[in-house]
Design a protein around this motif. Structure first.
Motif, short mmCIF file in Angstrom:
data_model
loop_
_atom_site.label_atom_id
_atom_site.label_comp_id
_atom_site.label_asym_id
_atom_site.label_seq_id
_atom_site.Cartn_x
_atom_site.Cartn_y
_atom_site.Cartn_z
N ALA A 74 0.61 -1.14 0.14
CA ALA A 74 -0.52 0.29 -0.21
C ALA A 74 1.49 1.47 -0.17
O ALA A 74 0.53 2.15 -1.20
CB ALA A 74 -0.49 -0.47 1.51
N GLU A 75 2.14 1.29 0.49
CA GLU A 75 2.91 2.48 0.60
C GLU A 75 4.24 2.63 -0.35
O GLU A 75 3.80 3.82 -0.78
CB GLU A 75 3.87 2.49 1.70
N ALA A 114 1.62 4.21 -3.22
CA ALA A 114 0.31 5.31 -2.85
C ALA A 114 0.65 6.22 -3.55
O ALA A 114 0.12 7.51 -3.87
CB ALA A 114 0.96 5.50 -1.13
N SER A 116 -8.71 3.22 -6.50
CA SER A 116 -8.16 1.94 -5.70
C SER A 116 -6.73 1.34 -5.79
O SER A 116 -6.69 0.62 -6.44
CB SER A 116 -9.31 1.34 -5.22
N THR A 165 -7.19 -1.62 0.18
CA THR A 165 -5.89 -0.99 0.96
C THR A 165 -5.21 0.23 0.78
O THR A 165 -4.20 0.72 1.28
CB THR A 165 -4.46 -2.24 0.72
N GLY A 166 -5.86 0.73 -0.24
CA GLY A 166 -5.10 1.95 -0.45
C GLY A 166 -6.03 2.96 -1.42
O GLY A 166 -6.79 2.19 -2.06
N ILE A 212 -10.67 3.54 3.31
CA ILE A 212 -9.53 1.37 3.97
C ILE A 212 -9.93 0.88 4.69
O ILE A 212 -10.61 1.42 5.64
CB ILE A 212 -7.39 2.35 3.75
#
Length: 626
Positions: free
Chosen positions: A453-454, A457, A472, A484-485, A499
């Motif tokens: 997810a990071e 992003a 998404s 998750t994002g 989320i």
């Protein structure tokens, strides 16, 4: 190193100062400064303001701006307003070292299996001068869990692996260790561990009390095994605590001496480790943390050290040794057998030393220079590329091979290697160069805990800004998708999902691209959520077959009337689908045909960038999906 760049952490002030005075005349100053910026970003856990980098490096702001612009162009940092943020692609530098080392590829599975069997955290570490650096972590998820990361550097004297590596030190290494201890009395050069307390002064009465107490401990049979004192680390910790609690009595007239601090018994622990073949850490790093370590040898030398790490709520240090040492010995034997077999296979089928294909660096740097002008520092980009010339099958390279792998002129490659050797990132012997564990200090620790997810992003944000629609990221959990994002738009009519939201997979574009990757997708309980929802299993299976073939899914008002979505799968290095990204909009925004013609190419390009980062980040670690 230029005087306006602070010494690198973990090297000791005195040794760093000595290195500064001996900067080779042919060293590449922009490369030295660029690496200093990467080190400061690493120490700041991956993010720092540009003004903060200016202060911490001592460089001019214009120099910091040019360095970060160059690193951003390379994909190693991301500029977010006034902040510089380390990007996953920077991990390709550490990956080059880990690939050349071979150990993660050969031993990670053994460490993971040991962690599963013991239900304890297991780590692999290599020696890095007078410290130890982790190359693998198999961490158990608990309320009290290990927080060390791949690439973290720890002082050798405060770890269980440290005494084992020190058994192979010579006079030069011990001199370096003593110098660093004197120059950095609180271990401030090791951000991954709590600072070591300053030496405590106490008087003659205290000294006699300590002698009596330690003598009692050492005559207690439970504190000794095979004639060895097993309470050293604990005694030092307790002595420090007791002495700190005593009020000072100025003018009492008692003689004073320095109370030993953590690590002062390191030479004794090294001698014990040499005799026993294993070592313990009894809360040397912080209270509650205990570890048992054994060396893994290859060709008679220590290749790495494997450690089982626990908490005193589960095991004391002595219990860890008595309970787990036999199983650890068995695991080490299996690891050493793996290394021998790999060495035998390599010897049986000798191949010419591999070199990487030319990287196209000249074309890329030329285009970057044309686009960014003087903001692009060509010598910095070239110098960092030299690190990526190393890898699997390329552990040792001579100057000609480095030049061929990077496409650089020999003179340029030579200056970069001289600089990297000066900074401790490569070693040279008989005109052959090797990467050192210090390469892992360039961003790997903070990035090694990055989740999918990071990673996704910034790419989701960029895609949403380009299309002006909600974007998404989701993963598949059973027969549902979990978001998750997400990046939402500010339209009056927009898709509002948070989320963590879960939805059935079958009527969503996100779900279908992930279901299509399964050999037997769950297609039960297909409820009609709208008049257009596909509820016939055979028809849905045909749709999934088409999704698998075309590589995307478009769902038109099957989840909710008025909602249209197109999704593309996200694949890991092996090709398995691990997540999906979609663009969702109101049906009045675009026709299905316009979604395919206008949205799908942008979506695929964004997912391609996510996958590139994911493949770099996941080469030697498991990237958490959430």
């Amino acid at each position: 190193m230029p005087s306006n760049v602070a010494p690198a952490p973990g090297t000791g002030t005195s040794s760093a100062a000595g290195a500064e005075a001996a900067v080779p005349a042919e060293a590449v100053t922009p490369l030295i400064r660029g690496i200093a910026v990467l080190r400061r970003l690493t120490d700041a856990d991956g993010v720092s303001s540009l003004s903060g980098l200016e202060r911490s490096t001592g460089l001019a702001r214009s120099t910091v701006d040019r360095i970060t612009a160059t690193l951003a162009r390379r994909g190693y940092v991301r500029l977010d307003g006034r902040d510089a943020v380390l990007a996953p692609r920077l991990m390709e530098l550490g990956n080059a070292y880990l690939a050349a080392l071979r150990l993660p590829r050969l031993l990670d599975a053994h460490a993971d299996a040991l962690a599963d069997e013991l239900d304890e955290s297991v780590s692999l570490a290599v020696g890095d001068q007078d410290g130890i650096r982790f190359i693998h972590q198999a961490t158990r998820r608990r309320a009290m869990s290990l927080s060390f990361r791949i690439g973290d550097l720890l002082p050798a004297e405060r770890t269980a692996p440290g005494p084992l590596f020190a058994t192979e030190w010579g006079d030069r290494e011990w001199a370096r260790w003593h110098e660093r201890r004197a120059a950095d009395p609180e271990d401030r050069g090791f951000p991954a561990v709590p600072a070591r307390s300053r030496p405590i002064e106490y008087g003659e009465d205290d000294r006699n009390d300590e002698k009596d107490r330690i003598g009692a401990n050492r005559t207690n049979p439970t504190n000794r095994k095979n004639g060895k004192d097993l309470t050293v680390g604990k005694d030092l910790t307790v002595r420090k605590s007791l002495a700190a609690d005593r009020p000072e009595e100025p003018g009492a007239g008692r003689s004073a001496r320095r109370l030993p601090t953590l690590g002062d018994d390191f030479e004794q622990r090294t001698a014990e480790a040499r005799e026993a073949g294993w070592a313990l850490d009894d809360q040397l790093i912080e209270p509650g943390l205990v570890a048992l370590s054994m060396p893994v040898r290859e060709a008679g030398r220590i290749a790495c050290v494997v450690s089982v790490v626990s908490h005193t709520s589960r095991h004391t240090a002595a219990d860890l040794r008595d309970t787990l040492l036999p199983r650890l010995r068995k695991a080490v034997a299996a690891m050493e057998r793996e290394l021998r077999e790999a060495q035998h296979a390599e010897s049986a089928t000798p191949t010419p030393r591999a070199t990487a294909a030319p990287s196209g660096l000249a074309v890329w740097t030329g285009a970057s220079k044309q686009e960014l002008g003087r903001e692009f520092i060509e010598s910095l980009a070239r110098g960092l590329t030299v690190i990526t010339a190393f890898g699997e099958g390329r552990a040792e390279l001579n100057l000609t091979e480095v030049a061929q792998a990077t496409g650089l002129a020999r003179a340029t490659a030579r200056r970069a290697l001289i600089t990297l050797e000066h900074l401790g990132y490569v070693t040279a012997h008989d005109r052959v160069f090797r990467l050192t564990p210090r390469v892992l200090g360039l961003g790997f620790p903070p990035l090694s805990r990055t989740s999918l997810a990071e990673i996704a992003a910034p790419h989701l944000t960029e895609l949403s800004q380009r299309l002006h629609d909600s974007v998404s990221l989701a993963v598949l959990t059973g027969d549902e998708i979990q978001y998750t994002g997400r990046v939402s738009t500010s339209r009056v009519m927009s898709v509002h999902i948070t989320i963590g939201t879960r939805l059935p997979a079958y009527p969503t574009a996100l779900g279908r691209v992930m279901l299509a990757d399964l050999p037997e997708p769950p297609l039960t309980e297909l409820l009609p959520l709208t008049p257009r929802t596909i509820t016939d299993p055979a028809r849905l299976k045909a749709v999934l077959d088409r999704v698998r073939e075309e590589g995307y899914a478009l769902v038109d008002e099957e989840l909710e009337v008025g909602l249209r979505s197109v999704a593309v799968p996200v694949r890991e290095r092996g090709g398995r689908v691990v997540a999906a990204v979609n663009v969702a909009m109101h049906s009045s925004r675009r026709t299905p045909e316009e979604c395919v013609a206008e949205v799908l190419p942008e979506l695929r390009a964004a997912v391609g960038r996510i996958e590139e980062d994911l493949w770099v980040a996941g080469r030697f670690r498991r990237v958490p999906r959430t």
